[in-house]
Design a protein around this motif. Structure first.
Motif, PDB file in Angstrom:
ATOM      1  N   LEU A 128       0.817  -1.210   0.000  1.00 59.09           N
ATOM      2  CA  LEU A 128       0.000   0.000   0.000  1.00 59.09           C
ATOM      3  C   LEU A 128       0.854   1.265   0.000  1.00 59.09           C
ATOM      4  N   LEU A 129       2.043   1.189   0.604  1.00 56.39           N
ATOM      5  CA  LEU A 129       2.963   2.327   0.534  1.00 56.39           C
ATOM      6  C   LEU A 129       3.398   2.563  -0.910  1.00 56.39           C
ATOM      7  N   LEU A 130       3.673   1.479  -1.631  1.00 58.92           N
ATOM      8  CA  LEU A 130       4.037   1.626  -3.039  1.00 58.92           C
ATOM      9  C   LEU A 130       2.897   2.233  -3.848  1.00 58.92           C
ATOM     10  N   ASN A 131       1.658   1.867  -3.523  1.00 57.65           N
ATOM     11  CA  ASN A 131       0.506   2.473  -4.191  1.00 57.65           C
ATOM     12  C   ASN A 131       0.518   3.991  -4.014  1.00 57.65           C
ATOM     13  N   ILE A 132       0.889   4.431  -2.800  1.00 56.94           N
ATOM     14  CA  ILE A 132       0.918   5.868  -2.517  1.00 56.94           C
ATOM     15  C   ILE A 132       1.985   6.566  -3.350  1.00 56.94           C
ATOM     16  N   VAL A 133       3.228   6.056  -3.293  1.00 58.87           N
ATOM     17  CA  VAL A 133       4.317   6.759  -3.978  1.00 58.87           C
ATOM     18  C   VAL A 133       4.180   6.701  -5.489  1.00 58.87           C
ATOM     19  N   ASP A 134       3.454   5.713  -6.001  1.00 56.10           N
ATOM     20  CA  ASP A 134       3.254   5.624  -7.443  1.00 56.10           C
ATOM     21  C   ASP A 134       2.361   6.750  -7.976  1.00 56.10           C
ATOM     22  N   ASN A 135       1.727   7.501  -7.079  1.00 55.53           N
ATOM     23  CA  ASN A 135       0.942   8.665  -7.498  1.00 55.53           C
ATOM     24  C   ASN A 135       1.829   9.843  -7.889  1.00 55.53           C
ATOM     25  N   PHE A 136       3.094   9.805  -7.463  1.00 56.81           N
ATOM     26  CA  PHE A 136       3.985  10.940  -7.689  1.00 56.81           C
ATOM     27  C   PHE A 136       4.882  10.708  -8.900  1.00 56.81           C
TER      28      PHE A 136
END
Length: 259
Positions: free
Chosen positions: A135-143
């Protein structure tokens, strides 16, 4: 009614908060902080600018950025979630080696908002660490690269040296006379220069650093009284008073939330 719930997982601390009259004292975090305003208005100053985050807005804070915070409406409470992500973990996730800075402080991004909420809920309900990492990777993939800048805060050599000297005194009292003497300044010149460069007085910086390190020591040892002794607080009341102004809860309540 004020409510603060903290949980920690994989190097990320999640805060779920509901506040009405509580106001955070000006402070900074060592982590990257990403949050979502769920209800109400988040009113805060950030590095000298006055900002407001409305429902569904995403708030982005860089390490060491000074801010305060409070509910921006008397008619409704402020509900929000925050993720405090250690710089090493965040940089590893986005594939960077050097500290970067968010280009914007408040954004509206529906997917990013939901991804932050998903990870916050997963940590709060203590689900698997593997899921937290995904889920952390999901977050950073927004940037993308345009969402960051390498032009991080530049400080004068004098202020850098002063900060290093203050760090060495975290377990004691702040000795302004000795620091200013080593910098060949009067203590009043030193206070003015330091505040002009950082936005806070040397004592405010000293106290904020002391609380950051005391919180980490408390998480490590699970011992409030050892923390008080280690970082030179007078007693439990003194420690709790300062701790609550920054984290919303007493050190004891924060410690309980970690279990």
């Amino acid at each position: 009614m004020e409510k603060f719930i903290y949980k920690n997982r994989i190097g990320i601390t999640t805060l779920s908060a509901k506040i009405e009259k509580f106001a955070y004292k000006k402070h900074a975090h060592e982590e990257y902080a990403l949050g979502v305003t769920l209800n109400g208005i988040q009113k805060y100053s950030l590095e000298g600018s006055s900002l407001k985050s409305y429902r569904n807005d995403v708030m982005l804070f860089n390490p060491e950025e000074l801010h305060d915070g409070q509910a921006g409406s008397k008619e409704e409470s402020l509900d929000y979630v925050m993720l405090y992500i250690k710089p090493k973990l965040f940089l590893e996730a986005i594939g960077e080696k050097e500290i970067v800075k968010f280009s914007s402080s408040i954004v509206y991004n529906e997917k990013l908002k939901q991804d932050i909420i998903n990870l916050s809920s997963t940590i709060l309900y203590e689900k698997d660490e593997a899921l937290c990492n995904e889920l952390l990777l999901n977050i950073v993939d927004n940037f993308t690269s345009k969402d960051f800048t390498l032009d991080y805060k530049k400080e004068t050599l004098l202020v850098k040296r002063a900060k290093e000297m203050i760090y060495y005194e975290l377990d004691d009292v702040l000795n302004l006379d000795e620091i200013s003497k080593q910098l060949n300044l009067s203590k009043f010149q030193f206070i003015r220069i330091f505040k002009a460069n950082t936005g806070v007085t040397p004592y405010q910086f000293f106290l904020n650093c002391k609380l950051i390190h005391a919180k980490k020591y408390l998480e490590l040892t699970k011992d409030i009284y050892a923390t008080i002794v280690e970082y030179g607080f007078t007693d439990l009341s003194h420690f709790n008073r300062h701790f609550k102004r920054v984290y919303g809860v007493t050190a004891y309540k924060y410690l309980l939330s970690l279990f």
